[in-house]
Design a protein around this motif. Structure first.
Motif, mmCIF file in Angstrom:
data_model
loop_
_atom_site.group_PDB
_atom_site.id
_atom_site.type_symbol
_atom_site.label_atom_id
_atom_site.label_comp_id
_atom_site.label_asym_id
_atom_site.label_seq_id
_atom_site.Cartn_x
_atom_site.Cartn_y
_atom_site.Cartn_z
ATOM 1 N N ILE C 27 0.837 -1.211 0.000
ATOM 2 C CA ILE C 27 0.000 0.000 0.000
ATOM 3 C C ILE C 27 0.873 1.263 0.000
ATOM 4 O O ILE C 27 0.592 2.226 -0.711
ATOM 5 C CB ILE C 27 -0.984 -0.005 1.186
ATOM 6 C CG1 ILE C 27 -1.950 -1.189 1.029
ATOM 7 C CG2 ILE C 27 -1.778 1.292 1.243
ATOM 8 C CD1 ILE C 27 -2.888 -1.385 2.185
ATOM 9 N N ALA C 28 1.946 1.239 0.791
ATOM 10 C CA ALA C 28 2.839 2.404 0.792
ATOM 11 C C ALA C 28 3.492 2.572 -0.584
ATOM 12 O O ALA C 28 3.594 3.682 -1.106
ATOM 13 C CB ALA C 28 3.905 2.255 1.881
ATOM 14 N N VAL C 31 1.287 4.297 -3.121
ATOM 15 C CA VAL C 31 1.259 5.765 -3.027
ATOM 16 C C VAL C 31 2.490 6.343 -3.730
ATOM 17 O O VAL C 31 2.389 7.273 -4.534
ATOM 18 C CB VAL C 31 1.239 6.217 -1.554
ATOM 19 C CG1 VAL C 31 1.253 7.731 -1.463
ATOM 20 C CG2 VAL C 31 0.020 5.662 -0.852
ATOM 21 N N ARG C 34 2.276 6.138 -7.466
ATOM 22 C CA ARG C 34 1.326 7.071 -8.077
ATOM 23 C C ARG C 34 1.931 8.465 -8.164
ATOM 24 O O ARG C 34 1.786 9.159 -9.160
ATOM 25 C CB ARG C 34 0.031 7.099 -7.272
ATOM 26 C CG ARG C 34 -1.063 7.880 -7.973
ATOM 27 C CD ARG C 34 -2.411 7.702 -7.322
ATOM 28 N NE ARG C 34 -2.439 8.260 -5.976
ATOM 29 C CZ ARG C 34 -2.950 7.623 -4.926
ATOM 30 N NH1 ARG C 34 -3.448 6.422 -5.074
ATOM 31 N NH2 ARG C 34 -2.955 8.183 -3.746
ATOM 32 N N TYR C 35 2.639 8.888 -7.104
ATOM 33 C CA TYR C 35 3.145 10.260 -7.084
ATOM 34 C C TYR C 35 4.493 10.431 -7.748
ATOM 35 O O TYR C 35 4.684 11.335 -8.537
ATOM 36 C CB TYR C 35 3.181 10.795 -5.657
ATOM 37 C CG TYR C 35 1.822 11.213 -5.262
ATOM 38 C CD1 TYR C 35 1.309 12.431 -5.697
ATOM 39 C CD2 TYR C 35 0.976 10.357 -4.566
ATOM 40 C CE1 TYR C 35 0.019 12.802 -5.411
ATOM 41 C CE2 TYR C 35 -0.305 10.718 -4.277
ATOM 42 C CZ TYR C 35 -0.786 11.942 -4.696
ATOM 43 O OH TYR C 35 -2.066 12.296 -4.429
ATOM 44 N N ASN C 38 4.268 8.332 -11.314
ATOM 45 C CA ASN C 38 3.042 8.537 -12.074
ATOM 46 C C ASN C 38 2.570 7.255 -12.761
ATOM 47 O O ASN C 38 2.116 7.258 -13.898
ATOM 48 C CB ASN C 38 3.251 9.652 -13.111
ATOM 49 C CG ASN C 38 1.931 10.282 -13.493
ATOM 50 O OD1 ASN C 38 0.907 9.979 -12.888
ATOM 51 N ND2 ASN C 38 1.946 11.145 -14.483
ATOM 52 N N PRO C 40 0.364 4.098 -11.347
ATOM 53 C CA PRO C 40 -0.258 3.365 -10.237
ATOM 54 C C PRO C 40 -0.072 1.856 -10.385
ATOM 55 O O PRO C 40 0.006 1.342 -11.491
ATOM 56 C CB PRO C 40 -1.741 3.715 -10.356
ATOM 57 C CG PRO C 40 -1.850 4.798 -11.351
ATOM 58 C CD PRO C 40 -0.612 4.804 -12.171
#
Ligand code: NA
Ligand code: NA
Lengths: 425, 317, 161
Positions: C27-28, C31, C34-35, C38, C40
């Motif tokens: 899960i970490a 994130v 995604r950031y 870019n 996911p």
């Protein structure tokens, strides 16, 4: 038939069978007795699908963050910081307990966990300064109930996954009620202080203030990351929990208190503690399926409407009912069992699910403080070695204040909905 | 009580005198067009059977999500369910055919296509799972909603978009260069509000009821995919019914399907007006801009299943 | 019996550690991906939900062994130690009977799920579904072991629990 099943439910419950299994066993008995055996083959699927929710993953993640922080020496640093701020006032250490609990609440999500941690630290310290053990235990326990109200919160996560209400909104909505509870307890201490003159500590010098402040900053990174991460759209509450774990892990090493060899115990504890909640969700989902199949929520809604169509009257009745339930069944278990039955009522009375969530969660948390079954009372009386009956008496003023604040928040919806409304425009 | 659905209780009576107490479930809220379809279906059943067939409705996912409902349809705890094709693709690949982009330009065109042989063959792929997929209705054609105005498919490159978690839908956005995220529906508003996502694939009714116009100011009215709901019956109970009763069910379903699809189609203008009045900018993004991406989708998906190939070849003009 | 239960306990602990650690990391990482990149991780949420299922049933089994699952005991607590033991034995027998039924149902359910694939990763659903019967089987063995120990204690002269 229904009556027979309700009777079975209470027999199983009072036999001491774990509540999670009571729900599964009662469900299966109902299917047997009601000649609904076709539905039995749907039981495992319904159990499994109780977990099919990304929001629920926040439960183990926030728990892990808490366990990592616990091993990392966070509690004593928070207490030290609160102490240099206000310890030198009369009754200072009593106020410190409330404030430190509010800080800790912004990292932890469970009142029971927090009561256990805080009573180990605060009760001996307060006793040393001349407070009675009963009073010290009572104030520690009472102020630990802000843990699931100030975000993060296990109760809000579970309420959100049960109802579909936004967990982010619930988190934000909990901030003001959590602070109000803290202020309420401070007022109670103030009144008692006036009558009986509590002790005070020495005033800290500037050097100590700066030092304790610097020590507490890393820990305070967690609440800031959670609140501003969610408000700023960096991540969802679940994702924020995983980031909190990463931060907690690093801080544990920065404080040099987290040891690699304690990691296996921390991880296994997290899983076992998570399962006490999530396994309950699993069997409650099966139980809820049967309740829905028999259209019981609609029946409850109809009979409630026949009593009154005024939302405020309804909320007061709900509060009264939950306070009664809370005497024998507290916290998460009550939430998981009752919320599915109550959901249709929200539509009927046009009550905001977030506002309702805050009310129901505060109410069921208060149940941790009410006898005969009050998990919080059990935990603190065993850790602080106070007689259960004496703790019950000492907690009464705080219990009264908590109920007063619950009623204020029931009536005053804006206090709850103001912060979530901030990022809506 | 004897609410059990299968109707075994009527064994003593003549077959035509058999009474039924059905249960129908779906995931849409009580005021949604899906529930109107369900109510219409219940009404039609009752009148066409002279009151022998009654039906209890369980809207809003009361009996669980789609995986639960399909399992209950398999075992017979549930008699009827409305299930999205998006979910059914996890039971049978062929249902992805309905997600070929820009295949139908109106609700009417999709409604007509459901009567075709290939559509029926796709429904029949569920037969050996104990399910009888009997009919389809259409609601919620897909549009694209963004936080900033996006005028070409190329403008979507690198954007994070919320897309229903079904491979065909997600693949379409991957072909467009976007990053599909499957955020659960209750979290979508907040995710768009705060910028976790840059936009979403959504239908107009959901945008109206959930106020998505507040968080995504721009809607490209692409209507690029239809949103079929499959009307499914429990196989065992359905097969055990006399033929006349089966016929009543099929006809009642067909009536409900037509009613819901046409009603949804007629609401289109109203939804457009509501969203425009609320300040949302609704604009066109021409189908021709998507040509190369459509070709890519067709090529990839025709290779997956002969029924998908046949479906696309039948309806791609 | 004790050995078997203890052996299962160690396996469960190892699985539990792996599950919670990988869930946090996945899960970490999602994130970060995604950031920073870019890009996911499309399977992150489904995979973590499946890990949560395994974590729940394995952890639930451990919780039953450790008796850490919440229960209402204030009535039972009023009885003498021998009275309590009787209540416990009755409880275990009831639980084991229903647990056996649930086990039967859940194995049947897993074996009938061959048609289903997960919505996002397209892996067969029996992989997450298997958590139910496996966890319940482990729990059954732990509970049976607890019951056997209850009887043994009685023979030894009834030590308070
Ligand atoms: Na908290
Ligand atoms: Na209580």
């Amino acid at each position: 038939m229904t009556i027979a099943v309700i009777a079975l439910f209470f027999i199983f419950l009072f036999l001491g069978i774990p509540i999670s299994l009571v729900l599964a066993i009662t469900s299966l008995s109902y299917l047997f007795l009601g000649d609904l055996t076709t539905l039995m083959s749907s039981a495992p699927q319904k159990m499994f699908s109780g977990l099919d929710n990304f929001g629920l993953l926040a439960v183990p993640l926030f728990m892990l963050a808490g366990e990592l922080m616990n091993g990392g020496g966070i509690t004593k640093r928070l207490v030290a910081f609160a102490k240099v701020l206000i310890g030198h006032y009369r009754g200072g250490l009593a106020y410190v307990t409330v404030i430190a609990n509010m800080f800790l609440a912004s990292i932890l999500g469970s009142a029971n966990a927090q009561a256990a941690m805080m009573s180990k630290v605060m009760v001996p310290e307060m006793e040393k300064e001349g407070y009675t053990r009963e009073f010290s235990s009572a104030i520690t326990l009472a102020s630990s109930i802000v843990a699931p109200i100030i975000p993060p919160s296990m109760l809000f996560i579970i309420y959100g996954t049960l109802t579909g209400a936004s967990i982010a909104d619930l988190f934000m909505a909990g901030i003001i009620p959590g602070i109000l509870l803290g202020i309420g307890f401070i007022i109670v201490i103030g009144i008692m202080n006036h009558k009986q003159q509590f002790p005070k500590s020495e005033k800290a010098n500037w050097k100590t203030i700066v030092k304790t402040f610097l020590q507490v900053i890393p820990a305070m990174l967690i609440p800031f990351t959670i609140i501003f991460g969610i408000l700023g759209g960096v991540f969802t509450p679940t994702e924020s929990a995983s980031i909190a774990c990463v931060i907690a892990f690093i801080i544990g090493f920065v404080y040099r208190e987290l040891k690699l060899k304690s990691l296996p115990t921390i991880l296994v504890n997290t899983v076992v503690n998570t399962a006490t909640i999530s396994f309950l969700i699993v069997t409650a989902n099966l139980f809820g399926f049967i309740i829905a199949y028999e259209k019981i929520p609609q029946l409850v809604a109809e009979s409630m409407l026949s009593l009154s169509d005024n939302p405020l009257v309804f909320l007061l009745l709900v509060n009264l009912f939950l306070l009664l339930v809370g005497t024998v069944l507290d916290g998460i278990a009550a939430l998981i069992i009752l919320v599915p039955v109550m959901m249709p009522l929200l539509v009927t009375y046009q009550i905001d699910p977030v506002h309702f969530g805050i009310i129901i969660c505060i109410n069921l948390t208060i149940g941790l403080l009410t006898p005969p079954v009050g998990t919080g009372l059990f935990i603190v009386s065993s850790i602080a070695k106070v007689k259960f009956e004496r703790l019950v008496i000492a907690i009464m003023p705080f219990l009264g204040m908590a109920i007063l604040i619950l009623l204020i928040l029931t009536y005053w919806e804006d206090a709850v909905m103001w912060i979530p409304s901030l990022y809506k425009d | 009580d004897e609410s059990n659905a299968s109707g075994d209780s009527g064994e003593q009576k003549e077959a035509e005198g058999k009474t039924y107490n059905f249960k129908l479930a779906h995931i849409a809220p009580p005021d949604h067009i899906w529930n109107e379809a369900a109510k219409k279906f219940a009404e039609e059943l009752e009148t066409r059977s002279d009151g022998r067939m009654k039906m209890d409705l369980y809207p809003g996912g009361q009996l669980g999500g789609e995986p639960d409902m399909v399992q209950q349809l398999e075992t017979g705890s549930l008699d009827f369910g409305f299930i999205t094709t998006a979910f059914l693709t996890s039971r049978s690949d062929a249902f992805s055919a309905w997600f070929a982009p820009f295949l139908f330009d109106s609700y009417e065109a999709a409604f007509e296509a459901k009567g075709s042989d290939v559509s029926k063959e796709i429904l029949a792929t569920l037969d050996d799972q104990g399910l009888r997929a009997l009919d389809i209705f259409f609601s919620g054609n897909r549009t694209m909603m963004f936080r900033e105005k996006i005028e070409t498919p190329e403008g979507m490159k690198g954007l994070t978009l919320r897309v229903t978690p079904s491979p065909a839908l997600q693949d379409w956005y991957r072909y467009l260069g976007a990053n599909p995220e499957s955020i659960s529906l209750p979290d979508v508003y907040q995710a768009a509000q705060t910028g976790v996502i840059d936009g979403m694939e959504m239908d107009l009714d959901a945008a109206v009821t959930s106020n998505f116009n507040e968080v995504t100011g721009y809607a490209a009215m692409t209507n690029h995919m239809v949103w079929p709901s499959v009307m499914i019956a429990n196989g065992k109970n359905f097969d055990a019914m006399p033929e006349e009763d089966q016929k009543i069910i099929r006809e009642a379903m067909a009536a409900a399907s037509e009613y819901a699809t046409m009603k949804r189609s007629s609401l289109e203008e109203e939804y457009v007006k509501t969203l425009t009045d609320r300040g949302m900018v609704l604009y066109d993004m021409d189908e021709s801009l998507f040509k190369s991406y459509m070709e890519k989708f067709d090529e990839e998906y025709k290779a997956k299943d002969p029924l998908i190939k046949e479906f696309i070849e039948t309806f791609r003009k | 019996m004790n050995t078997l239960s203890g052996w299962i306990e160690s396996i469960e602990k190892v699985i539990a550690m792996i599950l919670i650690a990988s869930m946090t990391i996945v899960i970490a990482a999602a994130v970060l991906f995604r950031y920073l990149l870019n890009a996911p991780i499309f399977w992150a949420s489904e995979a973590s939900i499946f890990m949560m299922a395994w974590l729940t049933f394995i952890g639930g089994s451990l919780g039953l062994k450790y008796k850490s699952q919440a229960s209402v005991t204030f009535l039972v607590d009023r009885f003498s130690d021998n009275g309590k033991r009787v209540f416990e034995i009755v409880s275990y027998v009831i639980i084991l009977i229903f647990m056996a039924l649930l086990l039967y149902l859940s194995y049947q359910w897993v074996f009938s799920s061959s048609h289903q694939k997960s919505t996002s990763m397209r892996i067969p659903m029996w992989i997450p579904y298997l958590s139910v019967p496996v966890g319940l089987t482990f729990a059954f063995i732990h509970l049976l072991n607890n019951l056997v120990n209850l009887f043994k204690k009685k023979q030894q002269g009834g030590e308070p629990l």
